[in-house]
Write an enzyme that holds these catalytic residues in place. Structure first.
Site, PDB file in Angstrom:
ATOM      1  CE1 TYR A 191      12.744  60.778 -22.529  1.00  0.00           C
ATOM      2  CE2 TYR A 191      12.182  58.793 -21.316  1.00  0.00           C
ATOM      3  CZ  TYR A 191      12.492  59.421 -22.503  1.00  0.00           C
ATOM      4  OH  TYR A 191      12.559  58.689 -23.669  1.00  0.00           O
TER       5      TYR A 191
ATOM      6  CG  ASP B 242       5.144  59.684 -16.819  1.00  0.00           C
ATOM      7  OD1 ASP B 242       4.976  58.482 -16.541  1.00  0.00           O
ATOM      8  OD2 ASP B 242       5.954  60.087 -17.672  1.00  0.00           O
TER       9      ASP B 242
ATOM     10  CE  LYS C 233      10.388  53.248 -16.655  1.00  0.00           C
ATOM     11  NZ  LYS C 233      11.551  53.056 -17.510  1.00  0.00           N
TER      12      LYS C 233
HETATM   13  N1  PMP Z   1       7.633  58.243 -18.348  1.00  0.00           N
HETATM   14  C1  PMP Z   1       8.590  58.025 -17.444  1.00  0.00           C
HETATM   15  C2  PMP Z   1       8.473  58.648 -16.096  1.00  0.00           C
HETATM   16  C3  PMP Z   1       9.684  57.231 -17.767  1.00  0.00           C
HETATM   17  O1  PMP Z   1      10.655  57.038 -16.857  1.00  0.00           O
HETATM   18  C4  PMP Z   1       9.763  56.659 -19.049  1.00  0.00           C
HETATM   19  C5  PMP Z   1      10.913  55.768 -19.470  1.00  0.00           C
HETATM   20  N2  PMP Z   1      11.982  55.687 -18.658  1.00  0.00           N
HETATM   21  C6  PMP Z   1       8.734  56.919 -19.952  1.00  0.00           C
HETATM   22  C7  PMP Z   1       7.681  57.698 -19.572  1.00  0.00           C
HETATM   23  C8  PMP Z   1       8.757  56.342 -21.337  1.00  0.00           C
HETATM   24  O2  PMP Z   1       8.510  54.980 -21.303  1.00  0.00           O
HETATM   25  P1  PMP Z   1       9.005  54.059 -22.516  1.00  0.00           P
HETATM   26  O3  PMP Z   1      10.495  54.025 -22.446  1.00  0.00           O
HETATM   27  O4  PMP Z   1       8.343  52.755 -22.238  1.00  0.00           O
HETATM   28  O5  PMP Z   1       8.506  54.677 -23.775  1.00  0.00           O
END
Ligand code: PMP
Length: 404
Positions: free
Chosen positions: A120, A215, A243
């Site tokens: 994700y 990511d 995060k």
């Molecule tokens: N990349 C990863 C690996 C994530 O776990 C998340 C959110 N859990 C995101 C991107 C998206 O981040 P956001 O919820 O701040 O848009």
């Protein structure tokens, strides 16, 4: 996820958090292993972070103009992460991956991207795609509203399957702008990369002239000061962060090779903007959190110890109750999977017993333990947790599993 539909419950409404605890609106206290889905590596309301937020808020909350704080944070990120030479601050992980993709497409002059099934990357149209029935490498949108023509540009490969991944990369070779990956998967539950998998991605992307995008929204500053890229010794072209870098406030970033980042506006032609990007309160919180981590030379050693203890406790609970399951862990990220003996990829993860997980989740909640409300998420141990909290986790899991 917040609705708790996956675990058949009504969500607790949170009133406040303190260190390792959250308190719901009825005043019940829980040991929190959700950690706001990852940011809270120092626990809730860490005094240094709260102070930084309050001090900055008193000086103004948003200017739409550069601040010195942004430069300090950018410098810290560049110093910490081996592959990040230049960085742009944004407000969410979704924005970070979206912007990194745009940059990758602009830099390569190519349109297609490759992502892994079960990874994700936020709700970016192009990334909201996973396996459609039977057609693993054909993009099928996960959500209404994502045009098929956009999903078509997203190729899919199975995480941790080098042969199949190589095939997909080869098939699209000259069309591929980027391969985007969570270096440690956290969004199908925790799945660590098999030895050689990330190295293969590095080699294959170089071979076909595509960019490798890590990511690290979850893994950045979670798996060590140098992120997953430092832990596994891989140098991606672009890195997405989120995060932890915001210290619990809305902040994220993307960065990487200077020649690529210098294509981002205003230095270059690739448009990127945000009214609240580099928001001073968020930046102050992120800086405070990262400085706390940096000032504690044993922070990651400690997280490793605590993570290992959590794993031991959960494995002990599985064994004591004779429950079929396994625990995947990398550092302070972990997932207890029910009904499967090992999970190395999406198919094994999705074979897990989600119904049993739901009962486990609800049982743990009754025991005062707050877990991520899905089988396919990571729980997070923080520096606010102590051995006693992990013993509590283990004792609760033993009681709950004994009656599942
Ligand atoms: N990349 C990863 C690996 C994530 O776990 C998340 C959110 N859990 C995101 C991107 C998206 O981040 P956001 O919820 O701040 O848009």
């Amino acid at each position: 996820m917040r609705s708790w539909r996956a675990v058949g419950a009504n969500p607790a409404f949170v009133a406040r958090g303190e260190g390792p605890y959250v308190f719901d609106a009825d005043g019940r206290r829980y040991v929190d292993f959700l950690g706001s889905w990852g940011p809270l590596i120092l626990g809730h309301a860490h005094p240094a972070v709260v102070r930084a937020i309050a001090e900055q808020a008193a000086r103004g909350t948003s200017f739409g103009a550069p601040t010195g704080l942004e430069v300090e944070l950018a410098r810290l990120l560049v110093d910490a992460l081996p592959a990040v030479e230049q960085v742009r601050l944004v407000s969410s992980g979704t924005e970070a991956t979206m912007s990194a993709l745009r940059l990758a497409r602009a830099a390569t002059g190519r349109s297609r991207i490759l992502k892994f099934v079960g990874c994700y990357h936020g709700h970016v149209d192009a990334l909201l795609v996973r396996a459609g029935s039977g057609a693993l490498t054909l993009g099928v949108p996960d959500s209404p509203g994502v045009p098929g023509s956009i999903a078509d540009l997203t190729a899919l490969a199975p995480y941790n399957d080098p042969a199949a991944t190589r095939d997909v990369i080869t098939r699209y070779a000259a069309e591929l702008a980027a391969v985007v990956v969570e270096p440690v998967a956290g969004n199908m539950g925790v799945v660590s990369p098999k030895p050689g998998f990330l190295e293969m991605l590095r080699q294959e992307t170089e071979r076909v002239g595509a960019l490798l995008v890590f990511d690290e929204v979850i893994t950045g500053f979670r798996l060590g000061w140098t992120g997953a890229q430092g832990r596994y010794g891989i140098r991606p072209d672009l890195t997405c962060l989120g995060k932890i870098v915001g210290g619990g406030m809305p902040l994220a970033a993307f960065g990487g090779r200077r020649d690529l980042m210098s294509m981002v506006a205003p230095a270059g032609p690739v448009y990127q903007a945000g009214t609240l990007s580099g928001n001073p309160v968020s930046v102050a919180a992120g800086l405070a959190a990262l400085r706390e981590l940096k000032a504690n030379p044993s922070a990651y050693e400690r997280l490793e110890i605590l993570g290992a203890k959590a794993e031991t406790e959960l494995r002990g609970a599985l064994a004591a109750s004779g429950t079929k399951g396994t625990v995947n862990r990398v550092g302070s990220m972990l997932t207890l999977f029910f009904g499967v003996e090992r999970v190395t990829g999406y198919d094994e993860a999705t074979a897990a017993d989600t119904e049993r997980f739901a009962r486990y989740f609800r049982g743990m909640l009754d025991e005062g333990i707050y877990l991520p409300p899905s089988q396919f998420e990571s729980m997070f141990v923080s520096l606010a947790h102590g051995e006693d909290h992990l013993a509590e986790l283990g004792a609760a899991a033993r009681r709950v599993l004994a009656r599942l």
